[in-house]
Design an enzyme around this catalytic site. Sequence first.
Site, mmCIF file in Angstrom:
data_model
loop_
_atom_site.group_PDB
_atom_site.id
_atom_site.type_symbol
_atom_site.label_atom_id
_atom_site.label_comp_id
_atom_site.label_asym_id
_atom_site.label_seq_id
_atom_site.Cartn_x
_atom_site.Cartn_y
_atom_site.Cartn_z
ATOM 1 N N ILE A 155 -12.395 -38.884 3.443
ATOM 2 C CA ILE A 155 -11.421 -38.470 2.439
ATOM 3 C C ILE A 155 -10.069 -38.204 3.090
ATOM 4 O O ILE A 155 -9.024 -38.575 2.546
ATOM 5 C CB ILE A 155 -11.905 -37.197 1.699
ATOM 6 N N GLU A 156 -10.078 -37.568 4.239
ATOM 7 C CA GLU A 156 -8.838 -37.160 4.889
ATOM 8 C C GLU A 156 -8.054 -38.324 5.475
ATOM 9 O O GLU A 156 -6.837 -38.422 5.273
ATOM 10 C CB GLU A 156 -9.138 -36.140 5.997
ATOM 11 N N SER A 157 -8.719 -39.184 6.215
ATOM 12 C CA SER A 157 -8.003 -40.196 6.996
ATOM 13 C C SER A 157 -8.674 -41.560 7.019
ATOM 14 O O SER A 157 -8.215 -42.438 7.759
ATOM 15 C CB SER A 157 -7.876 -39.699 8.438
ATOM 16 N N TYR A 260 -10.046 -33.638 -4.824
ATOM 17 C CA TYR A 260 -10.493 -33.579 -3.436
ATOM 18 C C TYR A 260 -12.012 -33.478 -3.312
ATOM 19 O O TYR A 260 -12.655 -34.308 -2.649
ATOM 20 C CB TYR A 260 -9.819 -32.392 -2.753
ATOM 21 N N ARG A 538 -3.600 -30.698 4.801
ATOM 22 C CA ARG A 538 -2.848 -31.822 4.263
ATOM 23 C C ARG A 538 -2.154 -31.343 3.013
ATOM 24 O O ARG A 538 -2.747 -30.712 2.152
ATOM 25 C CB ARG A 538 -3.770 -32.988 3.920
#
Length: 539
Positions: A155-157, A260, A538
Amino acid sequence: MNHTNKGISLKIKLGLCLALFLTGCANVQKQAETNPADISTAAENASTSTTATTTAIPPTATTPPQLLAPLNAPIAKAKIDDVTEPPADIWVRIRQGFAMPDLENDLVKDREVWYAARPDYMVRMTERSRRYLFHIVEELERRNMPTELALLPFIESAFNPEAVSSAKAAGMWQFMPATGKYFDLKQNVFRDERRDVVESTRAALDYLQKLYGMFGDWHLALAAYNWGEGSVGRALAKNKAAGLGLSYSELKMPNETRYYVPKLQAVKNIIAQPQNFNVRLPLIQNHPYFKSVSITRDIDVKLAANFSGVSLEDFKALNPSMSRPVILAAGTPEILLPWDNADRFQRRLEEHAQKQLATWTAWSVPKTMKVSEVSKLVKMTEAELRAVNQIPSGMQVKQGSTLLVARQGALDADVTEHLADNAKISFAPEIVLRRMMVKVQKGDTLATLASRHDVSPSNIAAWNKLKMPVALKPGQSIAILVPTTASSRGSKNTSKKSSVNKGVKASAGAPNAKQAKAQSKPSAPKTAKPKSPSSSVRN
C-alpha cells in the site's frame, strides 16, 4: 522298610517339584508387574526425543500408571505424524499469521476490483516483494504482531524501497524526514536509512507497536500511521464528545486515510484466496533472501556488486540507502547480499585484503567556494564534481559542507565515523541581485536605463510594476536589480545618479522587488519538529 524308604523318597521329589513350580510362578508375576512400566518409560523417552526440536512440552504432575499398548502399536509414530512441517511458501506462512479483524464494506470491494483489474501491477509488486518479505515476516513473528502488516508496503510504496512521495516521504515504509529522525533513521549526504531495508522495517514496526499501544485497535493504529496519531486522537475526541462511535469506519477522516485500511484489507483478501480474484502469486520460498555481511573498509558500490556476483541493480535493491558511489564502512558496517552470494563476496574481499577498494573519499570545504575553485583543489573536473555531489548549477558550496572527491594524493584515506554519520552539504547562489534605486534623468527611457545597467526593459518594468509602454518622468525613482557575487560585501554604483539600497537581495530572474527579496532568503524546512511523530508517515 524298602517300601517305606521309597515312599519317603517319592514325597521328597514331589516337594522339590512343587517348590520349583512355585518359584517359577513368582518370577513370571514379577516380570508381569515390572516390564510394562519399563517399556512405557522407554516409549515416552522415544516420543519426547522425537518432538523436542519442534515443541517444548512442559512438565506435568504425576499421573496414574496406564495400561501398556501392544509392543507393535505405533506410539512414537503417532507423535511424529502430529508434527507439522514449516510452510515452504511465504504466502502460506503469512496466511497462518493473520490476526487482525476483517473490515467488510464497499470500499474494500472497490479496492478488490481495482487490484484484480490490474494483474500486471500485482505481478510487479509481488515480484518486487520477493527480496524483503521473509525478513519482514520474521520480524513480525518475533514481536508477535499480525502478519497482515507484512503487506503494508504494498500500500505504501508497492514494495519499492527507493520510492519518494510528493510530501518527501521515502522508502518502502514511506517515512517523513522528521518521523524518520524520531525513530533513529539517519539521513545525511551519504545515506538515508528511511530507504534501508532492515532499519526502516525496524522503525516501522516500532512505530506501529507504539500506535497500537496508544489506540488498542489495529485499524486505528493504521489510520494513525497514515494520518498521524494527533489527527486520529482529535477525531476520536470529537466523536466521543458528540456521542458517536469510535471505530475506524465511524471517524471523519481524509479520503486517503478512509481508503487506507480498505486497501490493506483488499490485498489481504487477494493473498488469502488469490484464485477468487484470478490472481497468480509467484512462488516465494520460506527462506531468507539476503544475508548481512560485515565490511571494515570503504569500498566502491560497483566493486562490491562485482565481488558478490550480482548486477548493480540487484545490489542497490538490497542496499538502497546509499546515495553515493561508495560504501563507507564507518557509517555502513554491514551490507545485504543474496544468501547464496555472501560467501563469494567474503572470499573476494579476503583476496583483496592488501588492495585499495574505494576510489572516493570525503573532504570538508574550508570556506565558501565556487565549484570551479573546488574542482582545481581536488583535481576533478567541474562536471564530475557537480554530478557526484548533486550540486545545482549556479550554486557555490558553503563552508563546512562535506563533498565526495576522488581518492588521490593527500586525500587517500577511509572516511571517519564522524563524517560518515554527520556529513551535510549546503549551497549559496554564485550570483545574487542587489537592488539599486535610480533617479530618472531627462530623456531617459526604459530602453536607455536597461542598456546602461545591462538588464532588459521588461525586467525593469516587472521590478517596478510598470505597464509597457511607459513614459518615464524626470526625477522618478526606478528600482533596478544588478548582479553581484554572493561573497561581495557591497556593490559599486553604475551611475552617479543612483543610490544603492544595501542588504536587499534577490535571486536572478525575480519578477519584482518583493519576490526578489523573498527568494533571496533560504526557505524554511517543511517538516514537523521531531519531538513527537504526530505527523503522518505519508501525507
